[in-house]
Design a protein around this motif. Sequence first.
Motif, PDB file in Angstrom:
ATOM      1  N   PHE A   1      -2.181   5.373   5.371  1.00 44.60           N
ATOM      2  CA  PHE A   1      -1.799   4.367   6.360  1.00 44.60           C
ATOM      3  C   PHE A   1      -3.042   3.609   6.827  1.00 44.60           C
ATOM      4  O   PHE A   1      -3.060   2.376   6.874  1.00 44.60           O
ATOM      5  CB  PHE A   1      -1.112   5.062   7.541  1.00 44.60           C
ATOM      6  N   ALA A   2      -4.113   4.366   7.146  1.00 43.85           N
ATOM      7  CA  ALA A   2      -5.330   3.733   7.669  1.00 43.85           C
ATOM      8  C   ALA A   2      -5.908   2.765   6.642  1.00 43.85           C
ATOM      9  O   ALA A   2      -6.262   1.627   6.977  1.00 43.85           O
ATOM     10  CB  ALA A   2      -6.354   4.800   8.029  1.00 43.85           C
ATOM     11  N   VAL A   3      -5.990   3.205   5.374  1.00 44.89           N
ATOM     12  CA  VAL A   3      -6.594   2.347   4.358  1.00 44.89           C
ATOM     13  C   VAL A   3      -5.754   1.096   4.140  1.00 44.89           C
ATOM     14  O   VAL A   3      -6.272  -0.012   4.017  1.00 44.89           O
ATOM     15  CB  VAL A   3      -6.765   3.124   3.035  1.00 44.89           C
ATOM     16  N   ARG A   4      -4.423   1.284   4.151  1.00 47.46           N
ATOM     17  CA  ARG A   4      -3.570   0.118   3.947  1.00 47.46           C
ATOM     18  C   ARG A   4      -3.699  -0.886   5.076  1.00 47.46           C
ATOM     19  O   ARG A   4      -3.733  -2.089   4.853  1.00 47.46           O
ATOM     20  CB  ARG A   4      -2.115   0.554   3.839  1.00 47.46           C
ATOM     21  N   ARG A   5      -3.757  -0.369   6.323  1.00 43.96           N
ATOM     22  CA  ARG A   5      -3.922  -1.289   7.453  1.00 43.96           C
ATOM     23  C   ARG A   5      -5.274  -1.988   7.363  1.00 43.96           C
ATOM     24  O   ARG A   5      -5.410  -3.153   7.722  1.00 43.96           O
ATOM     25  CB  ARG A   5      -3.790  -0.558   8.782  1.00 43.96           C
ATOM     26  N   PHE A   6      -6.284  -1.256   6.834  1.00 48.72           N
ATOM     27  CA  PHE A   6      -7.593  -1.880   6.648  1.00 48.72           C
ATOM     28  C   PHE A   6      -7.477  -3.058   5.677  1.00 48.72           C
ATOM     29  O   PHE A   6      -7.970  -4.154   5.941  1.00 48.72           O
ATOM     30  CB  PHE A   6      -8.591  -0.840   6.117  1.00 48.72           C
ATOM     31  N   PHE A   7      -6.791  -2.858   4.551  1.00 46.29           N
ATOM     32  CA  PHE A   7      -6.587  -3.959   3.598  1.00 46.29           C
ATOM     33  C   PHE A   7      -5.880  -5.129   4.269  1.00 46.29           C
ATOM     34  O   PHE A   7      -6.266  -6.280   4.111  1.00 46.29           O
ATOM     35  CB  PHE A   7      -5.749  -3.485   2.403  1.00 46.29           C
ATOM     36  N   ASP A   8      -4.813  -4.817   5.001  1.00 48.31           N
ATOM     37  CA  ASP A   8      -4.042  -5.877   5.658  1.00 48.31           C
ATOM     38  C   ASP A   8      -4.907  -6.645   6.644  1.00 48.31           C
ATOM     39  O   ASP A   8      -4.841  -7.871   6.728  1.00 48.31           O
ATOM     40  CB  ASP A   8      -2.833  -5.292   6.392  1.00 48.31           C
ATOM     41  N   PHE A   9      -5.735  -5.894   7.380  1.00 48.92           N
ATOM     42  CA  PHE A   9      -6.589  -6.529   8.373  1.00 48.92           C
ATOM     43  C   PHE A   9      -7.574  -7.484   7.706  1.00 48.92           C
ATOM     44  O   PHE A   9      -7.713  -8.640   8.087  1.00 48.92           O
ATOM     45  CB  PHE A   9      -7.334  -5.452   9.167  1.00 48.92           C
ATOM     46  N   VAL A  10      -8.235  -6.983   6.658  1.00 46.26           N
ATOM     47  CA  VAL A  10      -9.241  -7.798   5.982  1.00 46.26           C
ATOM     48  C   VAL A  10      -8.607  -9.060   5.397  1.00 46.26           C
ATOM     49  O   VAL A  10      -9.163 -10.151   5.475  1.00 46.26           O
ATOM     50  CB  VAL A  10      -9.913  -6.960   4.882  1.00 46.26           C
ATOM     51  N   ARG A  11      -7.397  -8.898   4.853  1.00 48.15           N
ATOM     52  CA  ARG A  11      -6.709 -10.058   4.293  1.00 48.15           C
ATOM     53  C   ARG A  11      -6.241 -11.013   5.376  1.00 48.15           C
ATOM     54  O   ARG A  11      -6.263 -12.224   5.216  1.00 48.15           O
ATOM     55  CB  ARG A  11      -5.498  -9.605   3.488  1.00 48.15           C
TER      56      ARG A  11
END
Lengths: 449, 291
Positions: free
Chosen positions: A288-298
């Motif tokens: 979950f954390a890594v995916r939210r990180f991707f979403d945030f960066v995008r």
Amino acid sequence: MTATADTMPVTDLKQTATALIARKRFIAFAAPAVILAYFIYLFFAFDIPGLVERARMDNARILVADSYSYKTHITHDNRSGGLSFAIEGENKGTYPESMIPDFVTRNGDDSVDIALKARESAQIDGSTLRYIRPDYGTVTVTVEGRDIILDTPDGEVPDWISASNARVNITGAGGRAIVTRARTEVYRYSFGWELFWFTLDSPFYGKGFGELAGLALSGDRVVADKSNLAAMVHDFWNNAMWRHKDVIWAIFETILMAFLGTMGAALVALPLAFLAARNFTRLMSIRFAVRRFFDFVRGVDGLIWTIILSRAFGPGPMTGALAILITDTGSFGKMFSEALENVDNKQIEGVSSTGAKRLQRYRFGVIPQVTPVLLSQILYYLESNTRSATVIGAITGGGIGLLLTQAIITQKDWEEVSYYIVLVILMVIAMDWFSGWLRGRLIGRNEAH
Amino acid sequence: MAETTIGQSVGAERTTEIQDAYMAMTRTKRMYGGIMLVIFIALMTSGFMLADSRNAGGFWDGILNVFNFPGEVVKEASEKITLLPALMVKFFPSLIETINIAAASTLVGGLIAIVLSLLSTRGLARFPRLIGLFRRLMDIMRAIPEIVVALVLIFVLGGGPVPAMIAIALHTTGALGKLFSEINENASLKPLEGLESTGATWAQRMLLGVVPQVAPNWLSYALLRFEINIRASAILGFVGSGGIGYDLKNAFSWGQGRYDEVAAIFILLFLTIVFFDQLSSHYRNKLVGKV
């Protein structure tokens, strides 16, 4: 009994069919109507009527004319005397003392005849300008002390001359002339990109291709300490007017930004993608954390990253490369983790049955499966990032984007703007071709389309 | 007895032969892989060092300062946190303009792309000889970066949303046209034959025979493009014309004292992008069906 039972579904079916067709008909009319309404709204929201008024068609004419032609300024200084000849009126394009353009004939120290286009001609004789149009006659403009005296054949001022007591503008068919108290200037337009190869101070200026080829092969040295070919390359490369050296460097910087950014992003995203893929990371919270990180960066978007990074790193290609790297880490991470979730487990089981450890399982069981997908995405982004790097360069100040915006902002060097545009398009097409070629070589033709 | 031993030894010989050949092949493959890896690492490091040397501020100095600017923005924004909602309302019209630019350019570009893609698909084209021409046209549209068109148009048309809209629409036409024509190639030609037998014109054949087959895929790509275009329109605003990017540039170049505005715009932009990202991926999954 059975008959009614049979007909019931039939009427039902008919009803659903009618409803479906009615819905389709509704959409068929509603969708274009909505689009039309939206365009009408935009027509006013974007202020199209105002735009038509504000549009500067004269600017468009200058732009088009400037992009394929150049003008030579012939200037007489009315205060201290003396004539000068300069291409585009620039210092870098000024003819040296011993040289004059071929359409100018010198009559004396302060007097020249200028052959313009459309059978027009002009004559500068001290502070007197004579502009001769074949179907009209001779316009004479004289500067005497603080007065500018305009004299036309019929005593009237035609609409192609604008005159005040401080300035006279003559716009002929084959040239222009501007007379002020300080100076008398005649512009002559010529076709082409002047000084593109060699500037006036180069010994190779004005020589044809055959002549240059002959010189390159001959042993007689034009410049004492260099071979002719080396001297030619040197003069071209250091051309002050077109700055080929800087331009090629800028193109290279742009490609460098795209390359470093794309590859860096792929390298960062790959290990993170394993952490975001369901079948490799059992821990829900990490995923979950890594995916939210991707979403945030995008979601933060390249624009904001570029602004933040340009504050920290200053202008230059590194800033642009990092901006691309960060933005694309998000996109790559998302795509890579999706690709990883689609891998076939059988290969991994096979590899692990030989006693392979975790990293070896990834290396031999997973990577070979996802490489084609990953590579084709990376190469696609490499090409698309070449274009983004142009824009990012304009914001951070690096690469061809910077040169392009600078040239456009000065609003006069449109020939340079068109030169840069041609180079940018060639660069993008070349990168497109290169990434397609590489994809074909690495993962086979059928995927390359 | 003797025969079998000979047979075994021959078999064993063959096996070692095959094994040797296989190992040799693996070694060459590994060597090529190693060489590629070395070249790649060399390219990356030399590129990094070159970019570092041509940058105004070095990498290692900069990396320590990365959080300075966001820190300042966050600090100032948190001091004036009560003003943020009002600022967000203030910049909302610009945000709408940015979205409008993206939507209009996606629509215009998409509609032109439909026509161009039909004209450049083998089997569907109205003028089969001109397929190459239309394809090159789309290639060129795709190759011109938006910023080039936008800046040139700003000189002629003045600032505002229209130059950005035209610039993005041009690029969208090229990009979508290529994707659309790839979809068109998979469309079945049978409905077209049926329509042709009834004497339908080319436009009718396309509208009734092709569009129903490919519309969901077209829409899905157009939605993806819309999301990309929102980002592009924000960037173009920053470089020259219209929308929230322009406000961001003004607030940003003002510097300290207006970082609350910068923060408000950052938040608006972030929320918009995430919102449309989610929206488009939801509808795309619905249209094409998640694989």
